[in-house]
Design a protein around this motif. Structure first.
Motif, PDB file in Angstrom:
ATOM      1  N   TYR A  98      39.687  37.097  45.325  1.00  0.00           N
ATOM      2  CA  TYR A  98      39.636  38.151  46.335  1.00  0.00           C
ATOM      3  C   TYR A  98      39.122  37.596  47.669  1.00  0.00           C
ATOM      4  O   TYR A  98      39.693  37.875  48.724  1.00  0.00           O
ATOM      5  CB  TYR A  98      38.756  39.315  45.882  1.00  0.00           C
ATOM      6  CG  TYR A  98      38.551  40.322  46.989  1.00  0.00           C
ATOM      7  CD1 TYR A  98      39.588  41.150  47.387  1.00  0.00           C
ATOM      8  CD2 TYR A  98      37.335  40.407  47.654  1.00  0.00           C
ATOM      9  CE1 TYR A  98      39.428  42.052  48.418  1.00  0.00           C
ATOM     10  CE2 TYR A  98      37.166  41.315  48.690  1.00  0.00           C
ATOM     11  CZ  TYR A  98      38.209  42.127  49.073  1.00  0.00           C
ATOM     12  OH  TYR A  98      38.042  43.016  50.102  1.00  0.00           O
ATOM     13  N   VAL A  99      38.072  36.799  47.619  1.00  0.00           N
ATOM     14  CA  VAL A  99      37.492  36.238  48.846  1.00  0.00           C
ATOM     15  C   VAL A  99      38.521  35.362  49.574  1.00  0.00           C
ATOM     16  O   VAL A  99      38.627  35.409  50.800  1.00  0.00           O
ATOM     17  CB  VAL A  99      36.214  35.428  48.531  1.00  0.00           C
ATOM     18  CG1 VAL A  99      35.746  34.617  49.713  1.00  0.00           C
ATOM     19  CG2 VAL A  99      35.104  36.367  48.048  1.00  0.00           C
ATOM     20  N   MET A 100      39.295  34.586  48.817  1.00  0.00           N
ATOM     21  CA  MET A 100      40.225  33.652  49.440  1.00  0.00           C
ATOM     22  C   MET A 100      41.557  34.297  49.844  1.00  0.00           C
ATOM     23  O   MET A 100      42.152  33.909  50.849  1.00  0.00           O
ATOM     24  CB  MET A 100      40.485  32.479  48.493  1.00  0.00           C
ATOM     25  CG  MET A 100      39.236  31.630  48.278  1.00  0.00           C
ATOM     26  SD  MET A 100      39.446  30.376  47.029  1.00  0.00           S
ATOM     27  CE  MET A 100      40.469  29.216  47.899  1.00  0.00           C
ATOM     28  N   THR A 101      42.028  35.268  49.075  1.00  0.00           N
ATOM     29  CA  THR A 101      43.346  35.850  49.357  1.00  0.00           C
ATOM     30  C   THR A 101      43.287  37.296  49.827  1.00  0.00           C
ATOM     31  O   THR A 101      44.307  37.839  50.258  1.00  0.00           O
ATOM     32  CB  THR A 101      44.237  35.801  48.106  1.00  0.00           C
ATOM     33  OG1 THR A 101      43.672  36.645  47.099  1.00  0.00           O
ATOM     34  CG2 THR A 101      44.399  34.380  47.589  1.00  0.00           C
ATOM     35  N   LEU A 102      42.120  37.918  49.723  1.00  0.00           N
ATOM     36  CA  LEU A 102      41.925  39.329  50.061  1.00  0.00           C
ATOM     37  C   LEU A 102      42.818  40.260  49.226  1.00  0.00           C
ATOM     38  O   LEU A 102      43.128  41.358  49.639  1.00  0.00           O
ATOM     39  CB  LEU A 102      42.137  39.577  51.553  1.00  0.00           C
ATOM     40  CG  LEU A 102      41.166  38.840  52.476  1.00  0.00           C
ATOM     41  CD1 LEU A 102      41.511  39.108  53.929  1.00  0.00           C
ATOM     42  CD2 LEU A 102      39.725  39.216  52.181  1.00  0.00           C
ATOM     43  N   LYS A 103      43.231  39.786  48.051  1.00  0.00           N
ATOM     44  CA  LYS A 103      43.998  40.615  47.126  1.00  0.00           C
ATOM     45  C   LYS A 103      43.102  40.958  45.943  1.00  0.00           C
ATOM     46  O   LYS A 103      42.590  40.075  45.272  1.00  0.00           O
ATOM     47  CB  LYS A 103      45.237  39.882  46.627  1.00  0.00           C
ATOM     48  CG  LYS A 103      46.271  39.648  47.695  1.00  0.00           C
ATOM     49  CD  LYS A 103      47.482  38.938  47.135  1.00  0.00           C
ATOM     50  CE  LYS A 103      48.456  38.602  48.239  1.00  0.00           C
ATOM     51  NZ  LYS A 103      49.556  37.776  47.738  1.00  0.00           N
ATOM     52  N   MET A 104      42.937  42.248  45.712  1.00  0.00           N
ATOM     53  CA  MET A 104      42.079  42.691  44.619  1.00  0.00           C
ATOM     54  C   MET A 104      42.853  42.773  43.315  1.00  0.00           C
ATOM     55  O   MET A 104      44.038  43.078  43.302  1.00  0.00           O
ATOM     56  CB  MET A 104      41.484  44.065  44.927  1.00  0.00           C
ATOM     57  CG  MET A 104      40.402  44.030  45.982  1.00  0.00           C
ATOM     58  SD  MET A 104      39.457  45.555  46.019  1.00  0.00           S
ATOM     59  CE  MET A 104      38.579  45.469  44.488  1.00  0.00           C
ATOM     60  N   GLU A 105      42.141  42.498  42.238  1.00  0.00           N
ATOM     61  CA  GLU A 105      42.686  42.762  40.903  1.00  0.00           C
ATOM     62  C   GLU A 105      42.591  44.264  40.670  1.00  0.00           C
ATOM     63  O   GLU A 105      41.989  44.991  41.456  1.00  0.00           O
ATOM     64  CB  GLU A 105      41.848  42.020  39.847  1.00  0.00           C
ATOM     65  CG  GLU A 105      41.822  40.522  40.006  1.00  0.00           C
ATOM     66  CD  GLU A 105      43.145  39.864  39.678  1.00  0.00           C
ATOM     67  OE1 GLU A 105      43.908  40.416  38.854  1.00  0.00           O
ATOM     68  OE2 GLU A 105      43.424  38.807  40.251  1.00  0.00           O
ATOM     69  N   THR A 106      43.124  44.731  39.570  1.00  0.00           N
ATOM     70  CA  THR A 106      42.991  46.150  39.257  1.00  0.00           C
ATOM     71  C   THR A 106      41.520  46.447  38.959  1.00  0.00           C
ATOM     72  O   THR A 106      40.767  45.564  38.531  1.00  0.00           O
ATOM     73  CB  THR A 106      43.847  46.538  38.034  1.00  0.00           C
ATOM     74  OG1 THR A 106      43.364  45.831  36.889  1.00  0.00           O
ATOM     75  CG2 THR A 106      45.317  46.196  38.275  1.00  0.00           C
ATOM     76  N   TRP A 107      41.115  47.661  39.162  1.00  0.00           N
ATOM     77  CA  TRP A 107      39.721  48.031  38.918  1.00  0.00           C
ATOM     78  C   TRP A 107      39.357  47.799  37.464  1.00  0.00           C
ATOM     79  O   TRP A 107      38.232  47.460  37.138  1.00  0.00           O
ATOM     80  CB  TRP A 107      39.465  49.492  39.336  1.00  0.00           C
ATOM     81  CG  TRP A 107      40.192  50.489  38.487  1.00  0.00           C
ATOM     82  CD1 TRP A 107      41.441  50.982  38.682  1.00  0.00           C
ATOM     83  CD2 TRP A 107      39.720  51.083  37.281  1.00  0.00           C
ATOM     84  NE1 TRP A 107      41.788  51.845  37.681  1.00  0.00           N
ATOM     85  CE2 TRP A 107      40.743  51.941  36.797  1.00  0.00           C
ATOM     86  CE3 TRP A 107      38.532  50.999  36.552  1.00  0.00           C
ATOM     87  CZ2 TRP A 107      40.610  52.687  35.639  1.00  0.00           C
ATOM     88  CZ3 TRP A 107      38.414  51.749  35.395  1.00  0.00           C
ATOM     89  CH2 TRP A 107      39.430  52.574  34.946  1.00  0.00           C
ATOM     90  N   LEU A 108      40.334  47.955  36.555  1.00  0.00           N
ATOM     91  CA  LEU A 108      40.083  47.755  35.133  1.00  0.00           C
ATOM     92  C   LEU A 108      39.676  46.301  34.841  1.00  0.00           C
ATOM     93  O   LEU A 108      38.828  46.048  33.979  1.00  0.00           O
ATOM     94  CB  LEU A 108      41.325  48.142  34.325  1.00  0.00           C
ATOM     95  CG  LEU A 108      41.176  48.149  32.810  1.00  0.00           C
ATOM     96  CD1 LEU A 108      40.070  49.113  32.388  1.00  0.00           C
ATOM     97  CD2 LEU A 108      42.491  48.520  32.152  1.00  0.00           C
ATOM     98  N   THR A 109      40.247  45.365  35.580  1.00  0.00           N
ATOM     99  CA  THR A 109      39.888  43.949  35.407  1.00  0.00           C
ATOM    100  C   THR A 109      38.413  43.737  35.692  1.00  0.00           C
ATOM    101  O   THR A 109      37.696  43.116  34.899  1.00  0.00           O
ATOM    102  CB  THR A 109      40.742  43.063  36.339  1.00  0.00           C
ATOM    103  OG1 THR A 109      42.119  43.252  36.026  1.00  0.00           O
ATOM    104  CG2 THR A 109      40.370  41.600  36.205  1.00  0.00           C
ATOM    105  N   TYR A 110      37.944  44.256  36.818  1.00  0.00           N
ATOM    106  CA  TYR A 110      36.533  44.087  37.174  1.00  0.00           C
ATOM    107  C   TYR A 110      35.617  44.815  36.194  1.00  0.00           C
ATOM    108  O   TYR A 110      34.569  44.295  35.811  1.00  0.00           O
ATOM    109  CB  TYR A 110      36.283  44.575  38.609  1.00  0.00           C
ATOM    110  CG  TYR A 110      37.006  43.748  39.645  1.00  0.00           C
ATOM    111  CD1 TYR A 110      36.581  42.461  39.954  1.00  0.00           C
ATOM    112  CD2 TYR A 110      38.116  44.242  40.311  1.00  0.00           C
ATOM    113  CE1 TYR A 110      37.244  41.694  40.893  1.00  0.00           C
ATOM    114  CE2 TYR A 110      38.787  43.485  41.257  1.00  0.00           C
ATOM    115  CZ  TYR A 110      38.341  42.213  41.544  1.00  0.00           C
ATOM    116  OH  TYR A 110      38.998  41.457  42.469  1.00  0.00           O
TER     117      TYR A 110
END
Length: 161
Positions: free
Chosen positions: A125-137
């Motif tokens: 996320y820090v490097m690409t600014l693309k978030m995973e799904t909330w379920l992943t976190y």
């Protein structure tokens, strides 16, 4: 136009491959720990070199002779630089892991390794600014919490000694 259908995966083969991968990882880790602590071997970088050389040789055999996967060629200088950077980072990771085995118990080493998916998601996320799904976190929180609890228990155990 019909889609090409792939045959269903052989569950027994998949189980065997995953089991052998898991077993070989544990075997390498325990052997390295034994050599570095119990046997008094003082060269963790040499162990890494042996590990990397074996992987390269076995990969070559699997690709060139056994034709398990097709040979892929490097198409550009940029691709070569990216592959080289990834290789160097992976090598540094394995060297660091081997050096740490001289000072840490295998259980702690494995516990810290269990946090890799969490930090991979965060750094992605820090490097690409693309978030995973909330379920992943959400699913990674119990893993990190368990590692923190286990690390505290391991730390308390060694402080008591």
């Amino acid at each position: 136009m019909s889609a090409i259908k792939t045959p269903p995966p052989n569950k027994l083969l998949t189980f065997g491959l995953v089991s052998s991968w898991y077993s070989s990882n544990i075997g390498v880790l325990l052997l390295n720990k034994y050599l570095l602590t119990n046997y008094g071997f003082k060269y963790p970088i040499f162990l890494t070199m042996c590990h990397m050389s074996s992987c390269a040789l076995l990969s070559y055999i699997a690709i060139a002779w056994l034709k398990m996967v097709p040979l892929q060629v490097i198409r550009s200088r940029v691709q070569f630089v990216k592959i080289s950077a990834l290789s160097l980072i992976f090598c540094a990771s394995v060297v660091s892991g081997n050096v740490s085995l001289r000072y840490l118990p295998v259980s702690f080493n494995q516990a810290v390794g269990a946090t890799t998916p969490f930090f991979t998601a965060v750094f992605a996320y820090v490097m690409t600014l693309k978030m995973e799904t909330w379920l992943t976190y959400v699913t990674l929180v119990p893993v990190v919490t368990g590692v923190v609890i286990a690390s505290g228990a391991i730390s308390c155990h060694f402080n008591a000694l």
